[in-house]
Write an enzyme that holds these catalytic residues in place. Structure first.
Site, mmCIF file in Angstrom:
data_model
loop_
_atom_site.group_PDB
_atom_site.id
_atom_site.type_symbol
_atom_site.label_atom_id
_atom_site.label_comp_id
_atom_site.label_asym_id
_atom_site.label_seq_id
_atom_site.Cartn_x
_atom_site.Cartn_y
_atom_site.Cartn_z
ATOM 1 N N LYS A 45 1.136 -1.250 0.148
ATOM 2 C CA LYS A 45 0.398 0.108 0.118
ATOM 3 C C LYS A 45 1.496 1.361 -0.563
ATOM 4 O O LYS A 45 1.736 1.167 1.039
ATOM 5 C CB LYS A 45 -0.564 -0.145 1.336
ATOM 6 C CG LYS A 45 -1.370 1.109 1.528
ATOM 7 C CD LYS A 45 -2.844 1.066 2.599
ATOM 8 C CE LYS A 45 -4.104 1.933 2.264
ATOM 9 N NZ LYS A 45 -3.538 3.151 1.888
ATOM 10 N N LYS A 193 -7.705 -3.059 1.851
ATOM 11 C CA LYS A 193 -6.897 -2.909 2.936
ATOM 12 C C LYS A 193 -5.897 -3.569 3.800
ATOM 13 O O LYS A 193 -7.098 -3.860 4.334
ATOM 14 C CB LYS A 193 -6.300 -1.434 2.248
ATOM 15 C CG LYS A 193 -7.569 -1.335 3.422
ATOM 16 C CD LYS A 193 -7.784 0.893 3.256
ATOM 17 C CE LYS A 193 -8.903 1.061 4.289
ATOM 18 N NZ LYS A 193 -9.136 2.874 3.528
#
Length: 281
Positions: A45, A193
Site C-alpha cells: 500500500k 487494505k
C-alpha cells in the site's frame, strides 16, 4: 485568530458542481477481515496520492486535473490507468506539496512516478488485466510510469510476515485484489487494505477554539463522516496545523482504534488533509 464556524456541506458540493468536477470511476477498498489470501494478489500500500489517467489527463480522486508537466505525461498510453503518484516511503508531505501546485515545478516532478496497479476500462478479471498491463508496459518508453508488483501470497502467516516487513521498512501496509474480480467502481471487497491501524475520512464542519496553551489556536475540528456521524477531532495536530487548520469543507483523514458503543471512532487522531485536490501555491 478568526474561527470558521459551522459551514453547510451543501455549499461545498454545489461549489464542486459549479466547477464541473466529475470524479473518475475509481474502485475503493474495504478492510481485510481474514479472507482467504490465496484468492488475492497482494501489493504494498503506497503512501501516495491516488490518480486516474483517462487517456488524456491525469485526474485526482475528486476529479481535479493535476498540473503535471507535459514532459511528464509524454509517452503515457491512450488507455485509462489507475494508480498513485509516489515519491517513495516517508515522503508523502513532499509529494502532497508538489502535486497540489497550480504551476508545477520540474525539479519536483522529475522525482515522481505514476505507480500503476489496474486497468479500469477493461472488463477482464484482475489477473487477466494484470497480464494486459504487463504487455502494455513492454511497449511504453517513459521513466515516469511503473507497474506495481502484485504477488501471490499462499496463506495468512505469509501475509502477516510481509506486512511486518513492509511496516518495519517505513511502508504503510498492504493491498489485496481478488484474482478473479472485475473492476467495479465504488467501495467493495474485491479490493482490500490491510494495516495495523484503521483510518477513515471526514469533512471539516468547523474550527473549535483551543484553551490553555492552545488559546488563540485550534482546539479541535468538528467533522462529519460520509454516513452523517459528527465528532470532535482534537489530537494529532502540530502547532503549525493548529495555527493554520484545514478549512471548513476540506476532507481530512484520521486514524482510530475501533468504535464506541454509539458508533463513533475511538481514540481518533488527525492524520492529514486529503491531498488529491490540487491548488495550493
Amino acid at each position: 485568530m478568526k474561527h470558521a464556524w459551522l459551514v453547510p456541506l451543501g455549499l461545498v458540493w454545489v461549489a464542486g458542481e459549479v466547477q464541473g468536477l466529475a470524479p473518475p470511476p475509481l474502485q475503493l477498498a474495504g478492510w481485510y477481515q481474514q479472507q482467504d489470501t490465496a484468492l488475492y494478489r497482494v501489493s504494498e500500500k503506497l503512501d501516495g496520492v491516488r490518480a486516474y489517467w483517462n487517456g488524456r489527463e491525469l485526474l485526482s480522486r475528486g476529479g481535479h486535473r493535476f498540473s503535471a508537466p507535459d514532459w511528464f505525461l509524454a509517452g503515457f498510453p491512450a488507455t485509462p490507468l489507475d494508480g498513485e503518484l509516489w515519491l517513495g516511503r516517508g515522503r508523502f508531505s513532499e509529494l502532497s506539496a508538489a502535486v497540489r501546485r497550480f504551476v508545477p515545478l520540474d525539479d519536483e516532478w522529475r522525482q515522481i512516478r505514476f505507480m500503476v496497479f489496474d486497468l479500469p476500462a477493461s472488463d477482464l478479471p484482475f489477473e487477466a488485466r494484470l497480464s494486459a498491463l504487463q504487455v502494455l508496459f513492454a511497449t511504453l518508453d517513459t521513466p515516469h510510469l511503473e507497474l506495481v508488483e502484485q504477488r501471490r501470497v499462499p496463506d495468512r502467516p505469509a501475509l502477516s510476515a510481509w506486512l511486518a516487513e513492509v511496516e518495519a521498512g517505513g511502508g504503510e501496509g498492504l493491498m489485496l485484489r481478488h484474482r478473479h474480480s472485475r473492476y467495479l467502481p465504488g467501495r467493495n471487497e474485491d479490493l482490500l487494505k490491510l494495516k495495523r491501524h484503521r483510518d477513515a475520512e471526514a469533512v471539516v464542519l468547523a474550527h473549535l477554539p483551543g484553551q490553555g496553551k492552545y488559546e488563540g489556536m485550534l482546539g479541535a475540528l468538528l467533522v462529519e463522516t460520509p454516513d452523517g456521524r459528527r465528532f470532535r477531532l482534537g489530537t494529532g495536530f502540530s502547532d503549525e496545523q493548529r495555527r493554520r487548520p484545514p478549512p471548513p469543507g476540506s476532507t481530512v483523514s484520521y486514524r482510530y482504534r475501533g468504535e464506541t458503543a454509539t458508533g463513533l471512532p475511538r481514540f481518533a487522531s488527525f492524520l492529514r488533509v486529503r491531498s488529491d485536490e490540487p491548488g495550493q501555491p
